[in-house]
Design a protein around this motif. Structure first.
Motif, PDB file in Angstrom:
ATOM      1  N   SER A 135       0.804  -1.224   0.000  1.00  0.00           N
ATOM      2  CA  SER A 135       0.000   0.000   0.000  1.00  0.00           C
ATOM      3  C   SER A 135       0.837   1.273   0.000  1.00  0.00           C
ATOM      4  N   ALA A 136       2.139   1.142  -0.207  1.00  0.00           N
ATOM      5  CA  ALA A 136       3.038   2.290  -0.056  1.00  0.00           C
ATOM      6  C   ALA A 136       2.711   3.445  -0.989  1.00  0.00           C
ATOM      7  N   HIS A 137       2.163   3.153  -2.160  1.00  0.00           N
ATOM      8  CA  HIS A 137       1.948   4.213  -3.151  1.00  0.00           C
ATOM      9  C   HIS A 137       0.482   4.331  -3.578  1.00  0.00           C
ATOM     10  N   ASP A 143      -1.819   6.164  -2.461  1.00  0.00           N
ATOM     11  CA  ASP A 143      -2.383   7.512  -2.416  1.00  0.00           C
ATOM     12  C   ASP A 143      -1.796   8.449  -3.471  1.00  0.00           C
ATOM     13  N   GLU A 144      -0.956   7.934  -4.343  1.00  0.00           N
ATOM     14  CA  GLU A 144      -0.371   8.775  -5.375  1.00  0.00           C
ATOM     15  C   GLU A 144      -1.332   8.961  -6.545  1.00  0.00           C
ATOM     16  N   PRO A 145      -1.236  10.095  -7.242  1.00  0.00           N
ATOM     17  CA  PRO A 145      -2.101  10.305  -8.411  1.00  0.00           C
ATOM     18  C   PRO A 145      -1.870   9.215  -9.460  1.00  0.00           C
ATOM     19  N   ARG A 146      -2.944   8.646  -9.963  1.00  0.00           N
ATOM     20  CA  ARG A 146      -2.881   7.614 -10.999  1.00  0.00           C
ATOM     21  C   ARG A 146      -1.932   6.474 -10.608  1.00  0.00           C
ATOM     22  N   SER A 147      -2.096   6.030  -9.374  1.00  0.00           N
ATOM     23  CA  SER A 147      -1.222   4.972  -8.847  1.00  0.00           C
ATOM     24  C   SER A 147      -1.376   3.663  -9.614  1.00  0.00           C
ATOM     25  N   TRP A 148      -2.496   3.504 -10.302  1.00  0.00           N
ATOM     26  CA  TRP A 148      -2.803   2.242 -10.978  1.00  0.00           C
ATOM     27  C   TRP A 148      -2.132   2.089 -12.335  1.00  0.00           C
ATOM     28  N   THR A 149      -1.462   3.124 -12.804  1.00  0.00           N
ATOM     29  CA  THR A 149      -0.884   3.079 -14.152  1.00  0.00           C
ATOM     30  C   THR A 149       0.480   2.389 -14.160  1.00  0.00           C
ATOM     31  N   LEU A 150       0.841   1.861 -15.305  1.00  0.00           N
ATOM     32  CA  LEU A 150       2.149   1.252 -15.465  1.00  0.00           C
ATOM     33  C   LEU A 150       3.253   2.297 -15.305  1.00  0.00           C
ATOM     34  N   ASP A 179      -8.237  -7.178  -0.999  1.00  0.00           N
ATOM     35  CA  ASP A 179      -7.831  -7.476  -2.367  1.00  0.00           C
ATOM     36  C   ASP A 179      -8.370  -6.453  -3.363  1.00  0.00           C
ATOM     37  N   MET A 180      -9.613  -6.000  -3.148  1.00  0.00           N
ATOM     38  CA  MET A 180     -10.198  -5.043  -4.094  1.00  0.00           C
ATOM     39  C   MET A 180      -9.468  -3.698  -4.072  1.00  0.00           C
ATOM     40  N   PRO A 181      -9.161  -3.129  -2.901  1.00  0.00           N
ATOM     41  CA  PRO A 181      -8.371  -1.890  -2.903  1.00  0.00           C
ATOM     42  C   PRO A 181      -6.995  -2.066  -3.532  1.00  0.00           C
ATOM     43  N   LEU A 182      -6.376  -3.228  -3.317  1.00  0.00           N
ATOM     44  CA  LEU A 182      -5.062  -3.490  -3.898  1.00  0.00           C
ATOM     45  C   LEU A 182      -5.154  -3.494  -5.424  1.00  0.00           C
ATOM     46  N   LEU A 183      -6.153  -4.196  -5.963  1.00  0.00           N
ATOM     47  CA  LEU A 183      -6.318  -4.264  -7.412  1.00  0.00           C
ATOM     48  C   LEU A 183      -6.711  -2.912  -7.997  1.00  0.00           C
ATOM     49  N   PHE A 184      -7.472  -2.151  -7.243  1.00  0.00           N
ATOM     50  CA  PHE A 184      -7.927  -0.849  -7.730  1.00  0.00           C
ATOM     51  C   PHE A 184      -6.790   0.168  -7.755  1.00  0.00           C
ATOM     52  N   ALA A 185      -5.916   0.099  -6.749  1.00  0.00           N
ATOM     53  CA  ALA A 185      -4.864   1.111  -6.624  1.00  0.00           C
ATOM     54  C   ALA A 185      -3.544   0.700  -7.256  1.00  0.00           C
ATOM     55  N   SER A 186      -3.265  -0.618  -7.307  1.00  0.00           N
ATOM     56  CA  SER A 186      -1.961  -1.043  -7.817  1.00  0.00           C
ATOM     57  C   SER A 186      -2.045  -2.405  -8.503  1.00  0.00           C
ATOM     58  N   PRO A 187      -2.784  -2.512  -9.597  1.00  0.00           N
ATOM     59  CA  PRO A 187      -2.959  -3.822 -10.253  1.00  0.00           C
ATOM     60  C   PRO A 187      -1.680  -4.397 -10.834  1.00  0.00           C
ATOM     61  N   HIS A 188      -0.712  -3.548 -11.180  1.00  0.00           N
ATOM     62  CA  HIS A 188       0.518  -4.057 -11.786  1.00  0.00           C
ATOM     63  C   HIS A 188       1.371  -4.844 -10.786  1.00  0.00           C
ATOM     64  N   VAL A 194     -17.708  -5.966  -8.792  1.00  0.00           N
ATOM     65  CA  VAL A 194     -16.821  -4.810  -8.619  1.00  0.00           C
ATOM     66  C   VAL A 194     -16.356  -4.308  -9.994  1.00  0.00           C
ATOM     67  N   VAL A 195     -17.277  -3.716 -10.702  1.00  0.00           N
ATOM     68  CA  VAL A 195     -17.024  -3.300 -12.085  1.00  0.00           C
ATOM     69  C   VAL A 195     -15.879  -2.290 -12.203  1.00  0.00           C
ATOM     70  N   PRO A 196     -15.766  -1.291 -11.308  1.00  0.00           N
ATOM     71  CA  PRO A 196     -14.627  -0.371 -11.425  1.00  0.00           C
ATOM     72  C   PRO A 196     -13.274  -1.075 -11.332  1.00  0.00           C
ATOM     73  N   VAL A 197     -13.189  -2.083 -10.476  1.00  0.00           N
ATOM     74  CA  VAL A 197     -11.944  -2.851 -10.361  1.00  0.00           C
ATOM     75  C   VAL A 197     -11.720  -3.670 -11.628  1.00  0.00           C
ATOM     76  N   LEU A 198     -12.775  -4.259 -12.141  1.00  0.00           N
ATOM     77  CA  LEU A 198     -12.681  -5.049 -13.373  1.00  0.00           C
ATOM     78  C   LEU A 198     -12.144  -4.193 -14.519  1.00  0.00           C
ATOM     79  N   ARG A 199     -12.672  -2.985 -14.663  1.00  0.00           N
ATOM     80  CA  ARG A 199     -12.230  -2.103 -15.742  1.00  0.00           C
ATOM     81  C   ARG A 199     -10.760  -1.711 -15.571  1.00  0.00           C
ATOM     82  N   ARG A 200     -10.402  -1.395 -14.330  1.00  0.00           N
ATOM     83  CA  ARG A 200      -9.022  -0.990 -14.086  1.00  0.00           C
ATOM     84  C   ARG A 200      -8.058  -2.153 -14.307  1.00  0.00           C
TER      85      ARG A 200
END
Length: 451
Positions: A21-23, A25-32, A105-114, A140-146
């Motif tokens: 969970s270290a990152h 809270d960063e902007p667009r944390s879910w991106t590659l 698991d859902m917050p992890l996938l939503f914030a840092s799927p990579h 959890v459609v938002p997580v699925l999309r991300r």
């Protein structure tokens, strides 16, 4: 999402260990792009340069235990996959998080799927697999999309597909959305669902490591288990073992919810206590006190304030009479009716039972009937013995752990709060209803039991 500074010695505010969970809270944390800024895919480069058996040994020696509930050693599960059998090997990630109270698991996938995708590539290399699946809870459609977008990014960048990082490893990854059945969180029911059949537990043996998906050797791991692997590869087994306890080393995500000031995800070392987590989260809501709580979600036997200092690791919680499970810490204050809470939980399990085995199918139905009567004031004293008898005929006798989960809150609540059940019988209704209860004074404030 609640995070804290790096792990410290004794200061409560420094006890947490943000790794996964270290990152967040960063902007667009879910991106590659963001993931690569924080050593993303460095662990995969290192692991893919190692022999597969060395990767398995590293994860095994780290002491990582499955974060999906059972706590089975992850490296040992990988080691069970037979080699040289000529069959395809599969990796299936269980993202069907649906335990009441579980939300890690859902917050992890939503914030840092990579983080998960990198862990999947490392795991596939270790078990010699070129095909992986993520079975995600479909609601959890938002997580699925991300997650779909993260997989697309990984393919585009060459981290999935053929010849990953020039190593010759091929990994095809499929994200599959389930239809929303709690039973599909059980690994063999998940495999049946993934194959297109009705999700129901399989008879074991054979175990998935021998005959899993499509009757081939399969590893089924929880999201957090696989997502923890890159950090272990990058920082080493000694670093991982420097946190937690001897038998349950490392960091993990605790889901804190209920009547607390600051609910959220707290990532700390295994073995932290609820008292410490409450100290960091602001405690119970002002003017109220803890009455009971669950260490592993509603399917784990409930604890009371006397268990506040039980270390939250697999062995300590087990020795105290419960299960760490998914580390879903639901906290209830003195305004909560135990009978009402247990009734709602058991209603959930009765609804989600697949109906395959008699103890669970029939037992959960009759538990619900008795509990509803008790809650409404229609119960009789011998109903408490019936509850205990039915629960004992479910626990350990059903086809999978869903039955055990339904029996656990009944048995543990009768052990800790039998007097409250009896109040529902003698008082002809819930003592927590101001209109009916002698436990309430005229001014609406609690008196007597629980005050």
């Amino acid at each position: 999402m609640t995070m804290a500074p790096a792990i410290g010695e004794t200061s409560p505010e420094k006890l947490l260990a943000p790794v996964l969970s270290a990152h967040w809270d960063e902007p667009r944390s879910w991106t590659l792009e963001n993931y690569l800024r924080h050593d993303g895919w460095a662990a995969a480069r290192r692991a893919l340069a190692m022999p597969p058996d060395d990767v398995i040994a590293l994860v095994k020696d780290s002491g990582l235990r499955g974060r999906g509930g059972a706590g089975f050693p992850t490296g040992m599960k990988w080691q069970f996959i037979p080699q040289g059998d000529g069959k395809p090997h599969y990796l299936v990630v269980n993202a069907d998080e649906s335990e009441p109270g579980a939300c890690k698991d859902m917050p992890l996938l939503f914030a840092s799927p990579h983080t998960l995708i990198e862990g999947i590539v490392i795991a596939c290399h270790a078990i010699r697999s070129d095909r992986a699946f993520i079975y995600l809870r479909g609601e959890v459609v938002p997580v699925l999309r991300r997650l779909h977008e993260a997989v697309r990014e990984a393919y585009e960048a060459g981290y999935l597909g053929r010849d990953i990082l020039g190593t010759g490893l091929d990994v095809e990854l499929t994200v599959h959305a389930g239809a929303g059945a709690y039973i599909c969180g059980e690994e063999t029911a998940l495999l049946d669902s993934l194959e297109g059949r009705r999700g129901q537990p399989r008879l074991r043996p054979p175990f998935p490591a021998v005959a899993g998906l499509y009757a081939c050797p399969t590893v089924v791991n929880n999201v957090e288990s696989i997502a923890s692997v890159p950090a272990i590869v990058l920082r080493g087994k000694e670093w991982f073992r420097s946190m937690g306890t001897d038998k349950s080393p490392g960091f993990t995500l605790y889901s804190l919810s209920g009547h607390v000031v600051s609910p959220g995800q707290y990532e700390g070392p295994m073995g932290i206590t609820l008292r410490q987590l409450l100290d960091m989260s602001g405690g119970m809501r002002p003017g109220h006190r803890l009455k009971f709580w669950t260490p592993g979600g509603s399917s784990s036997p409930m604890f009371t304030p006397e268990h506040l200092d039980v270390p939250l690791d697999f062995d300590s919680v087990g020795a105290a009479g419960s299960l760490l499970g998914t580390k879903s810490l639901q906290c209830f204050d003195e305004t909560t009716c135990v009978v009402r809470a247990v009734t709602r939980w058991v209603e959930f399990y009765a609804h989600e039972s697949c109906g395959k085995c008699t103890p669970c199918r029939e037992g959960t139905y009759w538990l619900v009937q008795l509990l509803r009567d008790l809650e409404a004031g229609r119960g009789r004293k011998d109903d408490l013995d019936k509850l205990a008898d039915i629960a004992s005929n479910i626990d350990g006798k059903s086809f999978c752990a869903l039955g055990d989960g339904a029996a656990a809150p009944v048995v543990s609540s009768l052990r800790h709060f039998r007097a409250e059940y009896e109040e529902h019988i003698t008082g002809k209704g819930c003592p927590f209803d101001p209109a009916k209860s002698v436990l309430w004074a005229d001014d609406g404030h609690r008196t007597g039991v629980g005050a």
